[in-house]
Structure formats: structure tokens, C-alpha cells
Design a protein around this motif. Structure first.
Motif, PDB file in Angstrom:
ATOM      1  N   ALA B 120       0.829  -1.212   0.000  1.00 36.45           N
ATOM      2  CA  ALA B 120       0.000   0.000   0.000  1.00 36.45           C
ATOM      3  C   ALA B 120       0.861   1.260   0.000  1.00 36.45           C
ATOM      4  O   ALA B 120       0.579   2.219  -0.712  1.00 36.45           O
ATOM      5  N   PRO B 124       1.450   5.633  -2.605  1.00 38.21           N
ATOM      6  CA  PRO B 124       0.313   6.206  -1.888  1.00 38.21           C
ATOM      7  C   PRO B 124      -0.731   6.731  -2.877  1.00 38.21           C
ATOM      8  O   PRO B 124      -0.387   7.364  -3.871  1.00 38.21           O
ATOM      9  N   GLY B 125      -1.992   6.430  -2.597  1.00 40.68           N
ATOM     10  CA  GLY B 125      -3.064   6.919  -3.451  1.00 40.68           C
ATOM     11  C   GLY B 125      -3.403   5.995  -4.604  1.00 40.68           C
ATOM     12  O   GLY B 125      -4.370   6.218  -5.324  1.00 40.68           O
ATOM     13  N   SER B 126      -2.606   4.927  -4.784  1.00 39.45           N
ATOM     14  CA  SER B 126      -2.880   4.008  -5.887  1.00 39.45           C
ATOM     15  C   SER B 126      -4.085   3.131  -5.558  1.00 39.45           C
ATOM     16  O   SER B 126      -4.572   3.116  -4.427  1.00 39.45           O
ATOM     17  N   GLY B 127      -4.546   2.399  -6.536  1.00 37.42           N
ATOM     18  CA  GLY B 127      -5.680   1.504  -6.333  1.00 37.42           C
ATOM     19  C   GLY B 127      -5.380   0.476  -5.246  1.00 37.42           C
ATOM     20  O   GLY B 127      -6.205   0.210  -4.375  1.00 37.42           O
ATOM     21  N   ASP B 129      -3.314   0.792  -2.789  1.00 39.14           N
ATOM     22  CA  ASP B 129      -3.285   1.481  -1.500  1.00 39.14           C
ATOM     23  C   ASP B 129      -4.697   1.609  -0.955  1.00 39.14           C
ATOM     24  O   ASP B 129      -4.965   1.295   0.206  1.00 39.14           O
ATOM     25  N   ARG B 130      -5.630   2.041  -1.819  1.00 46.86           N
ATOM     26  CA  ARG B 130      -7.009   2.221  -1.360  1.00 46.86           C
ATOM     27  C   ARG B 130      -7.630   0.880  -0.969  1.00 46.86           C
ATOM     28  O   ARG B 130      -8.343   0.789   0.023  1.00 46.86           O
ATOM     29  N   ALA B 131      -7.314  -0.152  -1.759  1.00 43.40           N
ATOM     30  CA  ALA B 131      -7.869  -1.472  -1.451  1.00 43.40           C
ATOM     31  C   ALA B 131      -7.377  -1.940  -0.083  1.00 43.40           C
ATOM     32  O   ALA B 131      -8.167  -2.392   0.760  1.00 43.40           O
ATOM     33  N   SER B 133      -6.272  -0.125   2.375  1.00 43.69           N
ATOM     34  CA  SER B 133      -6.860   0.714   3.422  1.00 43.69           C
ATOM     35  C   SER B 133      -8.259   0.236   3.788  1.00 43.69           C
ATOM     36  O   SER B 133      -8.600   0.143   4.967  1.00 43.69           O
ATOM     37  N   THR B 134      -9.049  -0.063   2.765  1.00 46.24           N
ATOM     38  CA  THR B 134     -10.420  -0.511   3.018  1.00 46.24           C
ATOM     39  C   THR B 134     -10.423  -1.834   3.776  1.00 46.24           C
ATOM     40  O   THR B 134     -11.117  -1.981   4.778  1.00 46.24           O
ATOM     41  N   ARG B 190      -1.296  -0.792   8.738  1.00 47.44           N
ATOM     42  CA  ARG B 190      -1.524   0.658   8.667  1.00 47.44           C
ATOM     43  C   ARG B 190      -0.296   1.439   9.125  1.00 47.44           C
ATOM     44  O   ARG B 190       0.061   2.457   8.519  1.00 47.44           O
ATOM     45  N   ARG B 193       2.235   1.037   6.313  1.00 50.08           N
ATOM     46  CA  ARG B 193       1.816   1.806   5.140  1.00 50.08           C
ATOM     47  C   ARG B 193       2.196   3.290   5.311  1.00 50.08           C
ATOM     48  O   ARG B 193       2.788   3.889   4.410  1.00 50.08           O
TER      49      ARG B 193
END
Lengths: 310, 309
Positions: B120, B124-127, B129-131, B133-134, B190, B193
Motif C-alpha cells: 500500500a 500512496p493513493g494508488s488503487g 493502496d485504497r484497497a 486501506s479498506t 496501517r 503503510r
């Protein structure tokens, strides 16, 4: 082209220059003029999302279109880079010996041999008692010593070209002079070509053979360093040179550079320098001046280059 | 370094004294005592008073406290009145099971958390990374006892591939360890990351690239190690929490560990066992935090200097 917030902008526009073997080319300009970006584009170290067009000729190949694998081969082994702030540019938690020798170690050189070579490199960049320094961490060294470590790191792969991005900006004045002497020595003794990026004209006057003056992502003027700095053929160079009395031969009335540097994302129409130019005419507001040879070996991107008085 | 460790252990002794005192007070604040619980609701007042006298519970609190403190200093935590044997033996018997569970959960959390965090954080901010995070947010939001019960329903009752309760074998370890590891993994992921994302923007990362390293070499050789310090600290704290706080999960899976012993000891007002267990857990937490600090000092040479002052 770079993505900038919501939109994109052409950060570098028709920038063109040559670095000859064994000589130093200087890129001068204010911050935001694109000098660092121009230099880093050579080894492909651009911000993520950057789009590129044109050609970066390295010997007989084009680095802009070369495979990522080939660019990595070039980095460090053919073209070395010295960064601006050595404290930030060195890994804080590894010994300097490990960092200087990293290229060699990853190249498969045996450990003992790497150590011997690193000691030799540290000695070459003027670090006293390298045996005692090889195992220390960056924070245990002075700024000047750190920059020498950075230079040793760049030299480790025996590159034919060194890109030095503001190598003395983070240092105090006496240390600056020593580091510049070291860089000049390396060029003279080892025939390494150097691309020196700096906003400091004194630095350029000391080291550069050829200078490229950049403004808002374009080349304003290009030519032999001494001639360009002493007899500018562009009002921007003249304004820069006048701010540094040691460089200009005639101590004419200082003409401080007024206004903010143009933003490459929002470049003025015509000549980007016209809002700050004392010589600006109507034509400057509409026509983009082309870089042209105004004297043998001297190039200027000013409509009125012939009328610029030094 | 030695000075640092000695100093930290001295502070640790003070902490243990605090813990011992706090436990002494809290246990006695709870309504009822050993005598009432042991004799049950039908006992007469005289019987209760007699037992209180034998147990020394009729003496002033301060006297009880001082005599207890004296015993603790001599590493004597008293006998468990319920089991009639030294309380610390009782605790140490259960400790390996809890340690095993904690260790298993920690290993899973470190391996999975580091992998997720690096994936992640490197962009940072990539797909991806978001996945991540979720997913990690979800992992932290799920209540462990519910996850444990779901695991039992799915893997033990429906699929019948893993045992639902008890300890002793590797198969028994899987479900409770994974249950404990889920929020722990998310925490490690987290922390990693954010550390990696921050380190990626450091100038020395660009230097590493300028040496011709691949992105993987840049990550493994320079970025990860520089991002680990907050991760090590958090792991140290979390392992301590798991040692003492895996109570619910140990209960859900009937894991024969310290947590379940502690819960029943509190219910029985078995003061000696509660106090022995608490001191042991406190000691573990102190040692773990010290270990985390030592690892961090090894990771970052700049920390060693600060500790020397």
C-alpha cells in the motif's frame, strides 16, 4: 508534461543543450526554472506521472525511449548523480561505507574488495582518515564531509558523466569553495563530464565551461560560461549577472530582478520573461522568441539580443 | 547501552510496584471477598468472620498491603486458596499456552501486516493502496469475539476442518491465532503503510534510484528498514496487550491460557492468583517495551545517542 493539481503543464519547453566529455556544463536559473528537472530527466528521475517528448542522446542511444532496465544500467555506472542536500540524500540508518559501496556490492564485487575500493574513494574525495570514517553514519559527519561522501557515492560506479544538482547550496561558504575545487579537480584529473545545476552564478563562474541559462522551463541563453556571464545576450542573464558584482566586469548600476519568476504551469504569452524585462516591446508579448545563434557559439532567445548591453 | 537497560529496568521495577498496588486496591474494592465467595450465601456471619480471621482479611488494609508487599519482594505471591497451591505456579502453568497463542498471532500479524503495508505504502493513493486501506479498516472494525464465533461456525461446525475448542495441537492453535491476528495485522499494515509512504518521499530514495537499483531493491534495501521504527513500537505494545488481554478469545475457544485463569480467579476473589498473574503480565509488558526500544536503537543509530543522555 507534468500533472499539476487539476491540470497539466509543460514544465520544460524545447530545452536543448550538449554536455561534452571532460567539460562542465552549467544549468542556471531561479527555482522553478526547470533546471533540476532538465538534469534529472537525463537519468529518468522525474516525478511520477510525468510525460516526456524529445530526445536525450547519450553516446549513440536515446535514453528517453530506452528500456527501464537499460536506464538502470546507465544510472550510477555511466551517469552518477550528486544531490543537493547530502543529509537528506544519504540514508540515515546505513553506514557511509555501505552507501558508497552499494553499487559495487550489487554489481557482485566481493566484500573485501568493495571495502578497499570504498576506502580509496573516500580518500579520493578528500575525507581524512577514511579507515575511521567508513563505518560511521551520516549524522556523525559535518555537512562538507557528507557532501564528499555523496560525491564518492556518485564516483563509485566510475561514471563518464556526473550530474550535480546544487551540490553546494546546503553548505557554508568556505566548504562550498572546497567542494567546488574538488569537483573541478575530478573533472580535470579524470576527464569526467559534469552537468552542474545551480542558481549561484559564482559557482558557475568557478567551474562551468559552458552555461545554459533557463527561465520558466525554456533556455534563455547558452554559450561559453565566461562570455555569457560577462557579456550577456539576454536581458534575464544580464539581470542575474548584475546581482553578482564579482561576475560582471563593469560594475554598472545594479538592476535588481523585479517580480516573481514565471510559473511554467502558467507561462506568460510570448517571451516568458517579458513581464519582468526592462527592454520588453509589443512583440515580446506575442511572439515566443526562438533560441538563435547571435554570435559564433552564442545562442540567445531574445528578439533583441543584439541590443542587450552588458 | 548497558546503562540504558539498567535504567529502564529500574523504572520497570517502579512500574511493577504501581501495578501491584493498583491490583491490590482494585481487587479489594470489588464487593465481597474470599470468605463470602468461598462459603457461599448460606454461611452464617460467625463462619465468615472466622474464615476472614484465618485469611488475615480482618486486619486493617494498610497492614494487609504491607505484608503483601513484603511477600511480593520475596517473590512469594501466596497460595491460591481455591487450588491450595502457590499462586505463581498456577499462573506459570497457564502462561505457555497464552505465550504460544500470542506468538502465533504476532508472527501472522508481522508477516501479513508488513506485506500489506509495503504494497500500500509504496504508491500512496494508488488503487492497491485504497484497497488495502479498506480491507484493513474492516479488519480493525470487526469485533474479535464475533469473528471467533463465526470461525467456529464455519470451520468447526460447517466444514469440520478445524477443532473449535481446547489446546495442545497445531490445529487447535489456528482459529484463535488467526482471530487474534486479524486486528493486529491491520494495525501493523496501517503503521507500515504510513511509514513506507512517508519514507518514499525522502531524498535518499531518489539517491538509491540514481544508483541503478530496481524499485524492489529500493524498497527492501532502503525504504522498509527506515519505516520500521513505529511498527516495532506498536508490535511491542500490542504483544503485551495480547498476553493479558486475549481473555475473550481464550474464553471463546476454551484456550487453556492465562486469560481464562484470570477471569475465573477474579470471579472467585482468588486474590493471590489475580495478583501473581498481573505481576507476570506487567513484567512481560515492561520487558517487551524494552526489547522494542533496543530493536529500534539497533535499527536507527541516531536513537542510541539520545538514549545515552
Amino acid at each position: 508534461m507534468l500533472p499539476a493539481g487539476a491540470g497539466t503543464g509543460t514544465v520544460l519547453d524545447r530545452v536543448s543543450f550538449v554536455v561534452d566529455a571532460g567539460s562542465t556544463t552549467g544549468l542556471i536559473g531561479e527555482s522553478g526554472s526547470g533546471k533540476t528537472m532538465s538534469a534529472m530527466s537525463i537519468v529518468g528521475l522525474l516525478p511520477p506521472g510525468a510525460e516526456t517528448a524529445g530526445r536525450i542522446a547519450w553516446k549513440s542511444e536515446d535514453l528517453l525511449t530506452a528500456a527501464a532496465r537499460r536506464i538502470r544500467q546507465v544510472r550510477g555506472r555511466e551517469i552518477g548523480v550528486i544531490f543537493q542536500d547530502p543529509l537528506a540524500a544519504l540514508n540515515p540508518i546505513e553506514t557511509i561505507g555501505k552507501q558508497v559501496g552499494e553499487i559495487l556490492r550489487r554489481g557482485g564485487m566481493p566484500r573485501q574488495q568493495v571495502r578497499a575500493r570504498v576506502l580509496e574513494l573516500l580518500d579520493r574525495v578528500g575525507i581524512p582518515e577514511p579507515e575511521q570514517r567508513i563505518d560511521v553514519y551520516p549524522h556523525e559527519l559535518s555537512g562538507g564531509m557528507r557532501q564528499r561522501v555523496m560525491i564518492a557515492t556518485a564516483l563509485a560506479g566510475e561514471p563518464q558523466l556526473i550530474i550535480a544538482d546544487e551540490p553546494t547550496t546546503a553548505l557554508d561558504v568556505t566548504t562550498q569553495a572546497r567542494i567546488l575545487r574538488l569537483l573541478a579537480d575530478l573533472r580535470d584529473r579524470e576527464g569526467v563530464a559534469m552537468l552542474l545545476v545551480s542558481h549561484d552564478l559564482r559557482v558557475m563562474a568557478h567551474v562551468a565551461d559552458v552555461v545554459v541559462v533557463m527561465y520558466a522551463g525554456r533556455v534563455a541563453e547558452r554559450g561559453p560560461a565566461r562570455e555569457v556571464l560577462e557579456h550577456p545576450r539576454h536581458p534575464y542573464t544580464r539581470a542575474l549577472a548584475h546581482n553578482v558584482p564579482a561576475v560582471s566586469t563593469k560594475s554598472a548600476i545594479a538592476e535588481p530582478l523585479q517580480g516573481a519568476p514565471a510559473n511554467p504551469f502558467d507561462r506568460p504569452a510570448g517571451c516568458a520573461f517579458h513581464p519582468r524585462c526592462p527592454m520588453a516591446q509589443d512583440r515580446c508579448r506575442t511572439d515566443v522568441p526562438v533560441l538563435r545563434e547571435v554570435e559564433p557559439g552564442r545562442f540567445s532567445a531574445c528578439h533583441f539580443a543584439e541590443r542587450v548591453e552588458s | 547501552m548497558t546503562y540504558f537497560i539498567v535504567k529502564r529496568l529500574a523504572i520497570g521495577l517502579l512500574t511493577i510496584w504501581g501495578v501491584v498496588t493498583a491490583v491490590f486496591i482494585v481487587v479489594r474494592l470489588a464487593p465481597g471477598d474470599q470468605a463470602t465467595v468461598a462459603l457461599g450465601p448460606d454461611a452464617s456471619a460467625a463462619e465468615v468472620a472466622a474464615l476472614r480471621h484465618t485469611l488475615g482479611l480482618d486486619q486493617p488494609l494498610l497492614v494487609q498491603y504491607l505484608s503483601y508487599l513484603g511477600d511480593v519482594v520475596r517473590l512469594d505471591f501466596g497460595d491460591s486458596y481455591r487450588f491450595g497451591r502457590p499462586a505463581m505456579d498456577q499462573v506459570l502453568e497457564r502462561f505457555p499456552a497464552t505465550a504460544e497463542l500470542t506468538l502465533a498471532a504476532t508472527v501472522i500479524a508481522i508477516v501479513a501486516g508488513l506485506i500489506l503495508g509495503v504494497i500500500a505504502g509504496k504508491k500512496p493513493g494508488s488503487g492497491l493502496d485504497r484497497a488495502v486501506s479498506t480491507v484493513t479498516l474492516g479488519m480493525q472494525a470487526l469485533p474479535p469475539f464475533w469473528v471467533g464465533i463465526m470461525f467456529i461456525l464455519i470451520f468447526a461446525l460447517q466444514l469440520q476442518v478445524l477443532p473449535s475448542a481446547g489446546g495442545g495441537s497445531l490445529a487447535n492453535l489456528v482459529l484463535p491465532a488467526v482471530t487474534l491476528a486479524i486486528p493486529f495485522t491491520a494495525l501493523v499494515a496501517r503503521m507500515t503503510r504510513s511509514g513506507v509512504a512517508e519514507t518514499m518521499s525522502e531524498a535518499f530514495v531518489q539517491t538509491a534510484r540514481s544508483k541503478g537499483l530496481t524499485e524492489t531493491q529500493v524498497l527492501t534495501g532502503h525504504v522498509v528498514k527506515n519505516s520500521l521504527i513505529p511498527v516495532v513500537t506498536v508490535v511491542g505494545l500490542q504483544v503485551g496487550t495480547l498476553l493479558g488481554g486475549a481473555v475473550i478469545i481464550e474464553t471463546v475457544f476454551a484456550w487453556p491460557g492465562l486469560g481464562s485463569l484470570l477471569v475465573s480467579a477474579v470471579g472467585n476473589r482468588d486474590y493471590a492468583v489475580v495478583q501473581a498473574a498481573t505481576v507476570l503480565i506487567a513484567l512481560c509488558v515492561i520487558v517487551l517495551n524494552l526489547a522494542a526500544d533496543i530493536i529500534n536503537a539497533k535499527l536507527d543509530p541516531r536513537i542510541r545517542l539520545e538514549a545515552r543522555r
